[in-house]
Design a protein around this motif. Structure first.
Motif, PDB file in Angstrom:
ATOM      1  N   LEU A  85      60.022  66.220  20.346  1.00 10.79           N
ATOM      2  CA  LEU A  85      60.713  64.936  20.235  1.00 10.79           C
ATOM      3  C   LEU A  85      59.736  63.785  20.039  1.00 10.79           C
ATOM      4  O   LEU A  85      59.999  62.856  19.260  1.00 10.79           O
ATOM      5  N   GLU A  86      58.618  63.836  20.735  1.00 12.82           N
ATOM      6  CA  GLU A  86      57.608  62.780  20.586  1.00 12.82           C
ATOM      7  C   GLU A  86      57.017  62.780  19.188  1.00 12.82           C
ATOM      8  O   GLU A  86      56.792  61.713  18.599  1.00 12.82           O
ATOM      9  N   LYS A  87      56.793  63.965  18.647  1.00 11.67           N
ATOM     10  CA  LYS A  87      56.161  64.072  17.332  1.00 11.67           C
ATOM     11  C   LYS A  87      57.132  63.740  16.206  1.00 11.67           C
ATOM     12  O   LYS A  87      56.817  62.964  15.301  1.00 11.67           O
ATOM     13  N   ARG A  88      58.316  64.318  16.246  1.00 13.97           N
ATOM     14  CA  ARG A  88      59.252  64.183  15.124  1.00 13.97           C
ATOM     15  C   ARG A  88      60.042  62.886  15.142  1.00 13.97           C
ATOM     16  O   ARG A  88      60.435  62.384  14.090  1.00 13.97           O
ATOM     17  N   LEU A  89      60.298  62.345  16.317  1.00 17.08           N
ATOM     18  CA  LEU A  89      61.098  61.123  16.410  1.00 17.08           C
ATOM     19  C   LEU A  89      60.283  59.915  16.820  1.00 17.08           C
ATOM     20  O   LEU A  89      60.825  58.815  16.914  1.00 17.08           O
ATOM     21  N   ASP A  90      58.988  60.127  17.081  1.00 22.54           N
ATOM     22  CA  ASP A  90      58.141  59.061  17.615  1.00 22.54           C
ATOM     23  C   ASP A  90      58.822  58.437  18.829  1.00 22.54           C
ATOM     24  O   ASP A  90      58.915  57.217  18.975  1.00 22.54           O
ATOM     25  N   ALA A  91      59.338  59.307  19.694  1.00 19.72           N
ATOM     26  CA  ALA A  91      60.114  58.856  20.842  1.00 19.72           C
ATOM     27  C   ALA A  91      59.267  58.805  22.112  1.00 19.72           C
ATOM     28  O   ALA A  91      58.246  59.482  22.223  1.00 19.72           O
ATOM     29  N   THR A  92      59.718  57.997  23.045  1.00 22.50           N
ATOM     30  CA  THR A  92      59.151  57.999  24.388  1.00 22.50           C
ATOM     31  C   THR A  92      59.983  58.974  25.212  1.00 22.50           C
ATOM     32  O   THR A  92      61.185  58.758  25.401  1.00 22.50           O
ATOM     33  N   VAL A  93      59.376  60.045  25.679  1.00 20.61           N
ATOM     34  CA  VAL A  93      60.132  61.125  26.329  1.00 20.61           C
ATOM     35  C   VAL A  93      59.647  61.347  27.761  1.00 20.61           C
ATOM     36  O   VAL A  93      58.450  61.498  28.011  1.00 20.61           O
ATOM     37  N   VAL A  94      60.599  61.349  28.678  1.00 25.00           N
ATOM     38  CA  VAL A  94      60.321  61.675  30.076  1.00 25.00           C
ATOM     39  C   VAL A  94      61.174  62.890  30.433  1.00 25.00           C
ATOM     40  O   VAL A  94      62.379  62.913  30.156  1.00 25.00           O
ATOM     41  N   THR A  95      60.554  63.925  31.003  1.00 26.46           N
ATOM     42  CA  THR A  95      61.304  65.120  31.385  1.00 26.46           C
ATOM     43  C   THR A  95      61.197  65.366  32.888  1.00 26.46           C
ATOM     44  O   THR A  95      60.181  65.051  33.509  1.00 26.46           O
ATOM     45  N   ARG A  96      62.246  65.939  33.440  1.00 21.45           N
ATOM     46  CA  ARG A  96      62.275  66.372  34.832  1.00 21.45           C
ATOM     47  C   ARG A  96      62.751  67.823  34.842  1.00 21.45           C
ATOM     48  O   ARG A  96      63.841  68.129  34.351  1.00 21.45           O
ATOM     49  N   ASN A  97      61.934  68.715  35.389  1.00 23.25           N
ATOM     50  CA  ASN A  97      62.233  70.139  35.367  1.00 23.25           C
ATOM     51  C   ASN A  97      62.663  70.604  36.764  1.00 23.25           C
ATOM     52  O   ASN A  97      61.874  70.593  37.705  1.00 23.25           O
ATOM     53  N   TYR A  98      63.931  71.024  36.876  1.00 24.12           N
ATOM     54  CA  TYR A  98      64.465  71.498  38.152  1.00 24.12           C
ATOM     55  C   TYR A  98      64.888  72.964  38.064  1.00 24.12           C
ATOM     56  O   TYR A  98      65.873  73.376  38.677  1.00 24.12           O
ATOM     57  N   GLY A  99      64.138  73.746  37.308  1.00 21.13           N
ATOM     58  CA  GLY A  99      64.416  75.170  37.214  1.00 21.13           C
ATOM     59  C   GLY A  99      63.821  75.919  38.391  1.00 21.13           C
ATOM     60  O   GLY A  99      62.752  75.562  38.893  1.00 21.13           O
TER      61      GLY A  99
END
Length: 311
Positions: A85-99
């Motif tokens: 997402l950061e590369k293709r959309l030039d987006a600011t991405v925050v993830t939270r992993n609760y697996g």
């Protein structure tokens, strides 16, 4: 005399014009100068920066969300989708992993209900991803391992499938109680034993039935989308070339012991190259890359539900 009058008139006109010229220069001098090219570029750059898409992704689920099998230990598909997402959309991405490895659908829900931090993160999410159902299915199969190829399992599965459907409904309702708007991208389950037991069609059948439950939820619940990874992760390198897959010599599944199962799964000649060689169950890095790619495809297809500039 007439000559001098004309000369004086010309001098007066010239003086007047000169005065107007200097008045004009004074106004121009006091007027704000246009912004330089560098300042204009900075302004445009700042405006573009402010309009960058913002993605707040919360991942719920089992070991596939946690990233078990990812030898880079970065967090499986959750880490990878962030990079995409950061590369293709030039987006600011925050993830939270609760697996969490081993969690069934009801356990995923219980953790969400108990953990305030997870609830708070979910409220802020504009994208929600989920891997769920694999452990529910495996639990049913393990309890009925000795009847995998008999009609006995066929009588057990409808009840188990109905129970799973109810639990998945409850989980989705719980998620929606904390976030009513963000799209939910729900992964399908797969059959990790396909390349070892291609003749055991019951496993494929029950995996497909389990995924039918997930597909039914997309019709029933708004903004819930299925990310289908079943065929590729089940068949691995044999995807669309299953005729090249040699069938196992094991045919009497009713007398099939756990020891024999371990022996076959330790056979490195016929493993699924999308799964981890450590357990032949969880995805490896290649498998997680595929999961991230499929997720991106579905997300972009429904980008109107989450992709907002500067949002």
């Amino acid at each position: 005399m007439l000559f001098f009058k004309k000369l004086l008139t010309l001098v007066a006109v010239f003086a007047g014009l000169t005065g107007l010229f200097y008045i004009g220069l004074d106004k121009l001098a006091n007027k704000k100068l246009p912004v330089s090219n560098n300042e204009t570029s900075k302004k445009i750059k700042n405006e573009k920066k402010q309009k960058k898409p913002k993605v707040n992704l919360v991942a719920l689920g089992d070991s596939l969300t946690q990233g078990v099998g990812d030898t880079t230990q970065n967090g499986g598909y959750v880490y990878l989708i962030k990079q995409v997402l950061e590369k293709r959309l030039d987006a600011t991405v925050v993830t939270r992993n609760y697996g969490k490895a081993g969690d069934r659908s009801d356990q995923i829900m219980e953790r969400l209900q108990q953990q305030k931090k997870q609830q708070a993160a979910l409220k802020k999410a504009n994208v929600i991803t989920m891997t769920v159902g694999g452990n529910d299915l495996m639990q049913t199969l393990q309890k009925n391992f000795n009847s995998l190829s008999s009609t006995q399992l066929a009588s057990v599965m409808p009840t188990a499938q109905k129970s799973y459907s109810q639990k998945l409904d409850e989980l989705l309702q719980t998620v929606r109680s904390y976030n009513s708007h963000a799209p939910i991208f729900l992964y399908t389950v797969y059959n990790p034993f396909y390349v070892y037991f291609p003749a055991l069609t019951q496993l494929q059948k029950y995996t497909a039935q389990w995924n039918l439950v997930a597909q039914q939820k997309t019709a029933k619940n708004k903004n819930v989308y299925v990310v289908n990874i079943e065929k590729r992760l089940s068949e691995g390198q044999y995807y669309e070339h299953s005729s090249n897959l040699k069938e196992t010599t094991v045919t009497d599944y009713n007398n099939f012991s756990g020891q024999k199962l371990s022996k076959i799964l330790n056979n490195q000649k016929e493993k699924n190259n999308y799964l981890s060689p450590a357990d032949h169950f969880h995805p490896n890095v290649k498998g997680y890359k595929y999961m991230a790619a499929k997720l991106y495809q579905v997300m972009i297809k429904h980008k109107g539900t989450w992709l907002k500039e500067g949002g």
